[in-house]
Design a protein around this motif. Structure first.
Motif, PDB file in Angstrom:
ATOM      1  N   ARG A 153      66.368  86.795 -11.600  1.00  0.00           N
ATOM      2  CA  ARG A 153      67.314  86.479 -12.663  1.00  0.00           C
ATOM      3  C   ARG A 153      67.342  87.645 -13.628  1.00  0.00           C
ATOM      4  NH1 ARG A 153      64.864  84.550 -17.304  1.00  0.00           N
ATOM      5  NH2 ARG A 153      66.789  83.585 -18.003  1.00  0.00           N
ATOM      6  N   PHE A 154      68.303  87.667 -14.511  1.00  0.00           N
ATOM      7  CA  PHE A 154      68.467  88.800 -15.410  1.00  0.00           C
ATOM      8  C   PHE A 154      68.856  88.318 -16.795  1.00  0.00           C
ATOM      9  CE2 PHE A 154      72.335  87.980 -13.108  1.00  0.00           C
ATOM     10  CZ  PHE A 154      73.324  87.983 -14.089  1.00  0.00           C
ATOM     11  N   SER A 155      68.616  89.167 -17.778  1.00  0.00           N
ATOM     12  CA  SER A 155      69.003  88.888 -19.156  1.00  0.00           C
ATOM     13  C   SER A 155      69.648  90.129 -19.746  1.00  0.00           C
ATOM     14  CB  SER A 155      67.788  88.507 -20.003  1.00  0.00           C
ATOM     15  OG  SER A 155      67.224  87.305 -19.556  1.00  0.00           O
ATOM     16  N   PHE A 208      71.258  83.273 -16.199  1.00  0.00           N
ATOM     17  CA  PHE A 208      71.098  84.563 -16.874  1.00  0.00           C
ATOM     18  C   PHE A 208      70.761  84.275 -18.321  1.00  0.00           C
ATOM     19  CE2 PHE A 208      75.510  83.518 -17.646  1.00  0.00           C
ATOM     20  CZ  PHE A 208      75.770  83.979 -18.932  1.00  0.00           C
ATOM     21  N   GLY A 209      70.275  85.281 -19.021  1.00  0.00           N
ATOM     22  CA  GLY A 209      69.889  85.081 -20.405  1.00  0.00           C
ATOM     23  C   GLY A 209      70.414  86.163 -21.310  1.00  0.00           C
ATOM     24  N   ILE A 210      70.265  85.929 -22.615  1.00  0.00           N
ATOM     25  CA  ILE A 210      70.440  86.978 -23.607  1.00  0.00           C
ATOM     26  C   ILE A 210      69.140  87.018 -24.406  1.00  0.00           C
ATOM     27  CG2 ILE A 210      72.950  86.920 -23.683  1.00  0.00           C
ATOM     28  CD1 ILE A 210      72.789  85.269 -26.240  1.00  0.00           C
ATOM     29  N   VAL A 211      68.732  88.223 -24.813  1.00  0.00           N
ATOM     30  CA  VAL A 211      67.433  88.437 -25.450  1.00  0.00           C
ATOM     31  C   VAL A 211      67.595  89.422 -26.605  1.00  0.00           C
ATOM     32  CG1 VAL A 211      65.083  89.324 -25.095  1.00  0.00           C
ATOM     33  CG2 VAL A 211      66.251  88.138 -23.234  1.00  0.00           C
ATOM     34  N   ASP A 212      66.941  89.118 -27.719  1.00  0.00           N
ATOM     35  CA  ASP A 212      66.825  90.126 -28.779  1.00  0.00           C
ATOM     36  C   ASP A 212      65.350  90.387 -29.064  1.00  0.00           C
ATOM     37  OD1 ASP A 212      65.816  88.347 -30.784  1.00  0.00           O
ATOM     38  OD2 ASP A 212      67.765  88.108 -31.725  1.00  0.00           O
ATOM     39  N   LYS A 213      65.059  91.394 -29.841  1.00  0.00           N
ATOM     40  CA  LYS A 213      63.671  91.760 -30.156  1.00  0.00           C
ATOM     41  C   LYS A 213      63.326  91.376 -31.591  1.00  0.00           C
ATOM     42  CE  LYS A 213      63.348  95.299 -26.683  1.00  0.00           C
ATOM     43  NZ  LYS A 213      63.032  96.670 -26.325  1.00  0.00           N
ATOM     44  N   ASN A 214      63.775  90.190 -32.001  1.00  0.00           N
ATOM     45  CA  ASN A 214      63.552  89.718 -33.361  1.00  0.00           C
ATOM     46  C   ASN A 214      62.648  88.501 -33.404  1.00  0.00           C
ATOM     47  OD1 ASN A 214      65.419  91.630 -34.665  1.00  0.00           O
ATOM     48  ND2 ASN A 214      66.949  90.554 -33.463  1.00  0.00           N
ATOM     49  N   GLY A 215      61.797  88.370 -32.403  1.00  0.00           N
ATOM     50  CA  GLY A 215      60.875  87.231 -32.347  1.00  0.00           C
ATOM     51  C   GLY A 215      59.727  87.378 -33.334  1.00  0.00           C
ATOM     52  N   TRP A 247      65.129  84.437 -27.028  1.00  0.00           N
ATOM     53  CA  TRP A 247      65.996  84.387 -25.855  1.00  0.00           C
ATOM     54  C   TRP A 247      66.614  83.006 -25.713  1.00  0.00           C
ATOM     55  CZ3 TRP A 247      64.215  80.515 -22.826  1.00  0.00           C
ATOM     56  CH2 TRP A 247      62.869  80.176 -22.969  1.00  0.00           C
ATOM     57  N   VAL A 248      67.699  82.966 -24.962  1.00  0.00           N
ATOM     58  CA  VAL A 248      68.350  81.712 -24.582  1.00  0.00           C
ATOM     59  C   VAL A 248      68.976  81.934 -23.208  1.00  0.00           C
ATOM     60  CG1 VAL A 248      70.559  82.207 -25.727  1.00  0.00           C
ATOM     61  CG2 VAL A 248      69.863  79.841 -25.363  1.00  0.00           C
TER      62      VAL A 248
END
Length: 125
Positions: free
Chosen positions: A71-73, A116-123, A105-106
């Motif tokens: 899978r990919f994001s 598939f996902g979307i990810v940011d680096k704001n965790g 991510w979601v």
């Protein structure tokens, strides 16, 4: 040592190449670069590509890991604006927002059940 510079391309096999390609182009907003020999190629940013190939199968529900072994994001600056834009395009999340190892991510599911996902680096972690 490999010295990887990141992902160059991700491949996805689908049953209906036209349907799934239209989803990623129109609803996800990816730029279609070319079509040839049962493959549609999209830019996913940073020089990386998403190759969508015919020859796969469709599922009316989210595919299991055995049905979709990879899978990919997509990386985004912030989740909320990306989620809002996808929602406006009729794309709804298939998971709650997660927070792990400094990322948020979601997940989503395309018309053939591919996750598939979307990810940011704001965790926070």
């Amino acid at each position: 040592m490999l010295h990887s510079k990141g992902i160059a391309h991700v491949g996805l096999r689908v049953a209906d190449l036209t349907l799934v390609s239209a989803f990623y182009e129109r609803q996800v907003g990816l730029q279609l670069l070319e079509k040839h020999n049962g493959c549609h190629i999209f830019s996913i940013g940073g020089g990386a590509l998403l190759e969508i190939w015919s020859g796969g199968f469709s599922s009316s529900t989210k595919k299991t890991p055995a049905q979709q072994s990879a899978r990919f994001s997509f990386g985004v600056d912030r989740l909320e604006p990306a989620m809002s834009w996808l929602h406006q395009q009729g794309v709804v999340p298939s998971s709650e927002m997660g927070d792990y190892l400094g990322t948020r991510w979601v997940n989503y599911t395309d018309p053939e059940g591919n996750m598939f996902g979307i990810v940011d680096k704001n965790g926070s972690r």
